[in-house]
Design an enzyme around this catalytic site. Structure first.
Site: not given
Length: 347
Positions: A78, A106, A126, A128, A154, A218, A242, A297
């Site tokens: 997060t 994150s 995590q 992107y 993700t 994920k 999500h 989360g």
């Protein structure tokens, strides 16, 4: 500790946080249907407990991707943790390390990977991926150097789902230094820095090759997508919508989990889940439906209002509830939970 303390976490956070920060954490996409259905789906799961089993000693130790943990309950990634509490990810990491758990950090974290690692917590990164994949390399290299044990890609966010009120409100009250401190300066202004719209199975293999770490996909809700991820080299599949923040009316993770577990039953890939888990009994349901680990989360974020102490108190409570639920279900070890679900949440 009374269960009412956990049940009141969000209300206390709402009273303590600036309204835009609370809205940012709490919001779901669209009408919030997916966000709101997640918790109810876990409550629909019913158990068939064993009896006449010795449950004097109940152990929660498990292993995920080669890392031994003292609990199957981890912390999901997060952002804006430092907007919730000044110590942010460091408080979250210290409490998670004390619990013997796993923290997924994150890519938008407001604390450096090195500082998070210094707490001693077992952690994954995590990410992107941007349109220009090479722009992700400095971030990945920093995570590897700081001891990340896996990369979590993700896969459900080619664009950010819209919501009301406008998400930009949070930046009126949040210091930009509370996020993305592990990126190179000027990263967001470079051509190709936008989220990739062409994300594909090949990206899982690319991440594994570039980092040398196991890769987790994920945001998977379909069995056929889970199969594609594993065929492309994913070491694990993470069932998630999500937090209901992307496609509204996407199925609740509790309802998607059983089909994915069945699809991957003959593979070495692990399966994780998040979304709406709020108690140790919910975690038992997740384990009973076949998850190898369950992740929380929003709940740790609400607890983070009270800093490391709050997160630690939450983790102690979830652990105590899980031990009690396992005893009542006749389970001594995490693996024993696999056959205690009598009626999974209907699809």
């Amino acid at each position: 500790m009374p269960r009412s303390w956990v049940d009141g976490l969000e209300a206390r956070a709402r009273a303590s946080l600036p309204a835009p920060v609370h809205e940012y954490v709490a919001h779901g996409a669209g009408a919030g249907t997916s966000r709101d259905e997640a918790a109810a789906a876990w409550r629909d799961v019913r158990f068939l407990p064993h009896v006449l089993h010795d449950v004097t000693d109940v152990g929660l130790a498990t292993e995920v991707l080669g890392t031994r943990l003292e609990t199957p309950v981890g912390v999901a990634p997060t952002s804006l943790q430092r907007a919730v509490h000044p110590d942010g990810e460091l408080a979250m990491a210290r409490a998670t390390a004390a619990a013997g758990g796993l923290m997924v950090v994150s890519s938008n974290a407001g604390s450096t990977f090195a500082d998070i690692a210094a707490t001693g917590v077992a952690w994954w990164l995590q990410v992107y991926l941007p349109s220009d994949r090479t722009l992700a390399l400095p971030l990945l290299e920093r995570a590897v150097a700081a001891g990340a044990r896996a990369v979590v890609l993700t896969v459900d966010t080619p664009v950010v789902g819209s919501w009301e009120p406008a998400g930009d409100r949070v930046w009126d009250v949040v210091d930009p230094a509370f996020t993305r401190v592990n990126f190179d300066e000027g990263h967001d202004t470079q051509p190709g820095a936008e989220k990739a719209l062409d994300l594909g199975p090949h990206d899982l293999d690319w991440l594994a090759e570039r980092t040398g770490l196991p890769v987790v996909a994920k945001g998977v809700l379909r069995a056929d997508d889970a199969r594609r991820c594993v065929q492309a080299g994913a070491a694990a599949v993470w069932v998630s919508n999500h937090g209901g923040r992307q496609l509204d009316r996407a199925v609740a993770p509790a309802r998607a989990l059983p089909a994915i577990v069945r699809e991957l039953a003959d593979d070495d890939a692990e399966v994780y889940v998040d979304g709406g888990l709020g108690s140790g009994t919910d975690v038992l349901a997740a384990l009973g439906l076949g998850a190898d680990a369950a992740f929380l989360g929003r709940l740790p974020l609400w607890a983070l209002v009270e800093g490391e102490h709050g997160v630690g108190r939450l983790q102690d409570r979830i652990r105590a509830e899980l031990v009690e639920a396992m005893r009542l279900a006749g389970c001594r070890r995490v693996a024993d939970a696999r056959d205690v679900v009598g009626s999974p949440a209907p699809v």
